[in-house]
Write a protein that holds these residues in place. Sequence first.
Motif: not given
Length: 345
Positions: A282, A286, A321-323, A326-327
Amino acid sequence: MEPTAIKFNQEELNQLKSQLQSPKQITLIGHVSPDGDSLGSTLALSLLLKKLGHTTSVVHPTDYPPSFGFLKGSDEVIVAKHQPEEAIKALQGAEIIFLMDFNEVKRVEQLENTLANANAFKVMIDHHLHPTSDVDLCFSYPVKPATCLLLYELIEALGYKEYIDQSIAECLYTGMATDTGGFSYNSQDPKLYTTISELLNCGLEKDKISSYINRSYTIDKIRLSAYLLDNNLTFYPQYHTAIITMSQQDKRKFDYQIGDTEGLVNEPLAAKEILFSIFLHEQAKYTKVSLRSKGSFPVNQFAKKFFNGGGHLNAAGAEVYTSLQETTKILLEAIKIMHPSHEDE
Ligand code: 5GP
Ligand code: MN
């Protein structure tokens, strides 16, 4: 064993040589989050070009791991993240730009437009599949395990081998050693080993450099790695896959420095049945995805299919470009669809 030395196109060699005939202003640029190959190749060629009478600048979009600070010239690297104006000036003012160890201009991130619009004669030297950049000369050899090995062969073919001194040899060796995980994967090319032999004759102190690369960590880095392997590593034996995550909070806890998780993604591959290892890191804006495999499972295809990333058969990556959460979710769905099987061993 088939000979593995590159047979360069003589016409292209002549074009490059004629560009380097008279002293020029030259900029060398590597990719974002520079690794040993990106940094080693840009610095090696910069040092060599200086010996030929040129003036050079080395630009990287973001910081390199401080453990590479032993490489000659690393203290003069223009890091665009901190010195954006200097980086832009170096690109706009160059007569020749060497694009090293990347295949598409988006890999230089914020410098993409400046690089694309620069008027210089552009030369790409790279070992990733499918180069897409608009350049004047492209030395793209994806069979080569490291840009640094390709660069050595190019220097040889241009007749500049006599200029390789100890510092240049150290830069070239660093890229070859790091892109092959210390000659443990993607390391079958016999030319790697004849080149090391030549570099030793140029003054390379191999064991000293290995120690700089692999034994110069901080205690925090060791503790961070141990923590992540203990708490944040999940094995999915049914998919022959492992996932490690690292949040911003984990990083704060162990005073994370750039490079501290270098190599960590390889650790789960030490398990016999694990053929695919994923590290999710993280960042502020991104999530960085690092992918490694052993055997024939193509992580570059996985990176492209699910995250619009890229890389090599056994080492690839992407910026998503997701948390982190989420990724991870996307990834858990992705590994159900595409994962190694016994045939990939
Ligand atoms: P790493 O996991 O060490 O950051 O990257 C491994 C390899 O994957 C790199 O040598 C590079 O070839 C490729 N790679 C990493 N990140 C990206 C990315 O965001 N886009 C593309 N196209 N390739 C990447
Ligand atoms: Mn490389």
